[in-house]
Design an enzyme around this catalytic site. Sequence first.
Site, PDB file in Angstrom:
ATOM      1  N   ASP A  58       0.802  -1.024  -0.042  1.00 38.52           N
ATOM      2  CA  ASP A  58       0.001   0.161  -0.087  1.00 38.52           C
ATOM      3  C   ASP A  58       0.937   1.253   0.081  1.00 38.52           C
ATOM      4  O   ASP A  58       1.455   1.407   0.878  1.00 38.52           O
ATOM      5  CB  ASP A  58      -0.818   0.004   1.176  1.00 38.52           C
ATOM      6  N   TYR A  93       3.436   9.760  -0.625  1.00 38.67           N
ATOM      7  CA  TYR A  93       4.416   9.092   0.048  1.00 38.67           C
ATOM      8  C   TYR A  93       5.733   9.449  -0.319  1.00 38.67           C
ATOM      9  O   TYR A  93       6.680   8.998   0.206  1.00 38.67           O
ATOM     10  CB  TYR A  93       4.021   7.596   0.370  1.00 38.67           C
ATOM     11  N   LYS A 101      -2.445   5.867  -4.312  1.00 38.20           N
ATOM     12  CA  LYS A 101      -3.459   6.966  -3.910  1.00 38.20           C
ATOM     13  C   LYS A 101      -3.186   8.161  -4.574  1.00 38.20           C
ATOM     14  O   LYS A 101      -2.123   8.560  -4.627  1.00 38.20           O
ATOM     15  CB  LYS A 101      -3.739   7.065  -2.623  1.00 38.20           C
ATOM     16  N   HIS A 154      -7.179   9.776  -1.997  1.00 35.28           N
ATOM     17  CA  HIS A 154      -6.591   9.770  -0.839  1.00 35.28           C
ATOM     18  C   HIS A 154      -7.406  10.380   0.383  1.00 35.28           C
ATOM     19  O   HIS A 154      -7.444   9.763   1.338  1.00 35.28           O
ATOM     20  CB  HIS A 154      -5.177  10.194  -0.873  1.00 35.28           C
ATOM     21  N   LYS A 204       2.751  -0.921   8.753  1.00 36.22           N
ATOM     22  CA  LYS A 204       4.173  -0.523   8.385  1.00 36.22           C
ATOM     23  C   LYS A 204       5.335  -0.780   9.423  1.00 36.22           C
ATOM     24  O   LYS A 204       4.992  -0.709  10.414  1.00 36.22           O
ATOM     25  CB  LYS A 204       3.997   1.213   8.175  1.00 36.22           C
ATOM     26  N   SER A 205       6.311  -1.100   8.852  1.00 39.37           N
ATOM     27  CA  SER A 205       7.748  -1.513   9.526  1.00 39.37           C
ATOM     28  C   SER A 205       8.804  -1.290   8.946  1.00 39.37           C
ATOM     29  O   SER A 205       8.729  -1.699   7.797  1.00 39.37           O
ATOM     30  CB  SER A 205       7.493  -2.775  10.447  1.00 39.37           C
ATOM     31  N   VAL A 206       9.781  -0.795   9.371  1.00 41.12           N
ATOM     32  CA  VAL A 206      11.019  -0.453   8.790  1.00 41.12           C
ATOM     33  C   VAL A 206      12.059  -1.752   9.560  1.00 41.12           C
ATOM     34  O   VAL A 206      13.105  -1.897   9.020  1.00 41.12           O
ATOM     35  CB  VAL A 206      11.932   0.631   8.785  1.00 41.12           C
ATOM     36  N   ARG A 208       9.929  -7.010  13.088  1.00 41.22           N
ATOM     37  CA  ARG A 208       8.507  -6.790  13.036  1.00 41.22           C
ATOM     38  C   ARG A 208       7.938  -7.158  11.869  1.00 41.22           C
ATOM     39  O   ARG A 208       6.698  -7.502  11.837  1.00 41.22           O
ATOM     40  CB  ARG A 208       8.575  -5.289  13.539  1.00 41.22           C
ATOM     41  N   ASN A 237       4.620  -9.269  12.093  1.00 42.15           N
ATOM     42  CA  ASN A 237       3.282  -8.759  11.954  1.00 42.15           C
ATOM     43  C   ASN A 237       2.619  -9.734  10.918  1.00 42.15           C
ATOM     44  O   ASN A 237       1.067  -9.963  10.871  1.00 42.15           O
ATOM     45  CB  ASN A 237       3.424  -7.422  11.317  1.00 42.15           C
TER      46      ASN A 237
HETATM   47  N1  LIG Z   1      -5.008   6.441   3.658  1.00 38.32           N
HETATM   48  C1  LIG Z   1      -4.726   7.320   4.709  1.00 38.32           C
HETATM   49  O1  LIG Z   1      -4.696   8.187   4.820  1.00 38.32           O
HETATM   50  C2  LIG Z   1      -3.423   6.552   5.545  1.00 38.32           C
HETATM   51  C3  LIG Z   1      -2.996   7.099   6.707  1.00 38.32           C
HETATM   52  C4  LIG Z   1      -2.211   6.433   7.421  1.00 38.32           C
HETATM   53  C5  LIG Z   1      -1.555   5.058   6.935  1.00 38.32           C
HETATM   54  N2  LIG Z   1      -2.123   4.678   5.979  1.00 38.32           N
HETATM   55  C6  LIG Z   1      -1.448   3.309   5.363  1.00 38.32           C
HETATM   56  O2  LIG Z   1      -1.632   2.284   6.591  1.00 38.32           O
HETATM   57  C7  LIG Z   1      -0.477   1.767   6.818  1.00 38.32           C
HETATM   58  C8  LIG Z   1       0.074   1.622   8.255  1.00 38.32           C
HETATM   59  O3  LIG Z   1      -0.486   2.626   8.950  1.00 38.32           O
HETATM   60  P1  LIG Z   1       0.715   3.477   9.842  1.00 38.32           P
HETATM   61  O4  LIG Z   1       2.041   3.513   9.006  1.00 38.32           O
HETATM   62  O5  LIG Z   1       0.205   4.878   9.859  1.00 38.32           O
HETATM   63  O6  LIG Z   1       0.833   2.840  11.152  1.00 38.32           O
HETATM   64  P2  LIG Z   1       1.018   1.235  11.757  1.00 38.32           P
HETATM   65  O7  LIG Z   1       0.993   0.334  10.688  1.00 38.32           O
HETATM   66  O8  LIG Z   1      -0.456   1.118  12.829  1.00 38.32           O
HETATM   67  O9  LIG Z   1       2.057   1.455  12.796  1.00 38.32           O
HETATM   68  C9  LIG Z   1       3.548   1.663  12.147  1.00 38.32           C
HETATM   69  C10 LIG Z   1       4.273   1.943  13.682  1.00 38.32           C
HETATM   70  O10 LIG Z   1       4.164   0.925  14.522  1.00 38.32           O
HETATM   71  C11 LIG Z   1       5.441   0.280  14.656  1.00 38.32           C
HETATM   72  N3  LIG Z   1       5.462  -1.316  14.486  1.00 38.32           N
HETATM   73  C12 LIG Z   1       5.155  -1.733  13.374  1.00 38.32           C
HETATM   74  N4  LIG Z   1       5.022  -3.125  13.758  1.00 38.32           N
HETATM   75  C13 LIG Z   1       5.169  -3.193  15.078  1.00 38.32           C
HETATM   76  C14 LIG Z   1       5.439  -4.391  16.013  1.00 38.32           C
HETATM   77  N5  LIG Z   1       5.106  -5.517  15.817  1.00 38.32           N
HETATM   78  N6  LIG Z   1       5.665  -4.178  17.267  1.00 38.32           N
HETATM   79  C15 LIG Z   1       5.874  -2.973  17.874  1.00 38.32           C
HETATM   80  N7  LIG Z   1       5.899  -1.740  16.959  1.00 38.32           N
HETATM   81  C16 LIG Z   1       5.659  -2.161  15.620  1.00 38.32           C
HETATM   82  C17 LIG Z   1       6.676   0.629  13.485  1.00 38.32           C
HETATM   83  O11 LIG Z   1       7.771   1.103  14.042  1.00 38.32           O
HETATM   84  P3  LIG Z   1       9.133   0.763  13.020  1.00 38.32           P
HETATM   85  O12 LIG Z   1       8.731   1.050  11.401  1.00 38.32           O
HETATM   86  O13 LIG Z   1      10.101   1.710  13.682  1.00 38.32           O
HETATM   87  O14 LIG Z   1       9.382  -0.896  13.130  1.00 38.32           O
HETATM   88  C18 LIG Z   1       5.695   2.160  13.189  1.00 38.32           C
HETATM   89  O15 LIG Z   1       6.262   3.247  14.093  1.00 38.32           O
HETATM   90  C19 LIG Z   1       0.559   2.945   6.177  1.00 38.32           C
HETATM   91  O16 LIG Z   1       1.998   2.694   5.952  1.00 38.32           O
HETATM   92  C20 LIG Z   1      -0.279   3.518   4.966  1.00 38.32           C
HETATM   93  O17 LIG Z   1       0.060   2.454   3.900  1.00 38.32           O
HETATM   94  C21 LIG Z   1      -3.030   5.169   5.007  1.00 38.32           C
END
Ligand SMILES: NC(=O)c1ccc[n+]([C@@H]2O[C@H](COP(=O)([O-])OP(=O)(O)OC[C@H]3O[C@@H](n4cnc5c(N)ncnc54)[C@H](OP(=O)(O)O)[C@@H]3O)[C@@H](O)[C@H]2O)c1
Length: 280
Positions: free
Chosen positions: A46, A51, A76, A109, A233-235, A239, A243
């Site tokens: 995604d 981005y 998007k 988006h 998301k994770s880098v 993790r 996940n």
């Molecule tokens: N449509 C929209 O407006 C919109 C908005 C926001 C997001 N999104 C989409 O949704 C995806 C996911 O959302 P998000 O990136 O906001 O947040 P998320 O996936 O809820 O959380 C990502 C964060 O959590 C950490 N993390 C990941 N796996 C983990 C684990 N197993 N244990 C502990 N911490 C963990 C990551 O750290 P590290 O990376 O440091 O490991 C990062 O800081 C985005 O990448 C994007 O594709 C869409």
Amino acid sequence: MTSVPQIMLNDGQTIPQFGFGVFQIPPEQTAEATSAALRAGYRHIDTAQMYRNEAAVGAAIRDSGVARSEVFITSKLSNAAHLPADARKAFDNSLSALGTDYVDLFLIHWPLPTRYDGDFISTWRTLEEFYRDGRARSIGVSNFQPHHLRRIHQECEITPAVDQNEIHPYFTQDDVREFCAEHQIAIEAWSPIAQGKVLDDPTITEIAARYGKTPAQVVLRWQIERGDIVFPKSVTPARIRENIDIFDFELSGEDVEAISALNRNERSGADPDKFDWIPA
Ligand SMILES: NC(=O)c1ccc[n+]([C@@H]2O[C@H](COP(=O)([O-])OP(=O)(O)OC[C@H]3O[C@@H](n4cnc5c(N)ncnc54)[C@H](OP(=O)(O)O)[C@@H]3O)[C@@H](O)[C@H]2O)c1
């Protein structure tokens, strides 16, 4: 590891219910993170024009040796490109950045109701063109609330295949989920672990300990069992592997309910009715 379920969308296409999100991954780190995800078995990525990392996603897929047809790619539309002529140009740019002649899913988006004279209808009709010419296999929206979706439903021909929204245990958005269920719009849950904010919640840590899983795995499994599509998301390679390792257990109905009951109507991201940011 059991495989990721596929969900059938309202246009007959299928989407892997679990994938990899690349929001906030700097372009120079995106190829490496996406490659790690593909190695771990992810087949759904995604990304978004805003981005600024579509090119790196495309490069990682090409370098992975995994066939293009095996990877589901979502992008998007930029908030800067809602006018039809701009949207057409921006969509062409996405395809060339990704290095592909189609995307599996393309979304508006944000609805931006306070911009473009509140007109997301002509933007949606432009996405309908991409769907009809086959360059977007499915089209959908993101951050649309029921009152935005209702307008599309009343004024346009094609019902969005998905609505991607902030959804996690502290923000379950039951009204959006109900509207979408009624209109056969699949729900994609963004920030599924609330960017980490829900991971030390005592209800979640207690459930995780009982199943011998991590809090992140329990929250992602909760989303899967509610039928939503997720792409954490994770880098961090460990993790990234953690996940996706959620297809060897199931939560009881009681535990699913207990996590749903944590809802506080607490957004961590922007309010779609107010958000009006346009990138330079
Ligand atoms: N449509 C929209 O407006 C919109 C908005 C926001 C997001 N999104 C989409 O949704 C995806 C996911 O959302 P998000 O990136 O906001 O947040 P998320 O996936 O809820 O959380 C990502 C964060 O959590 C950490 N993390 C990941 N796996 C983990 C684990 N197993 N244990 C502990 N911490 C963990 C990551 O750290 P590290 O990376 O440091 O490991 C990062 O800081 C985005 O990448 C994007 O594709 C869409």
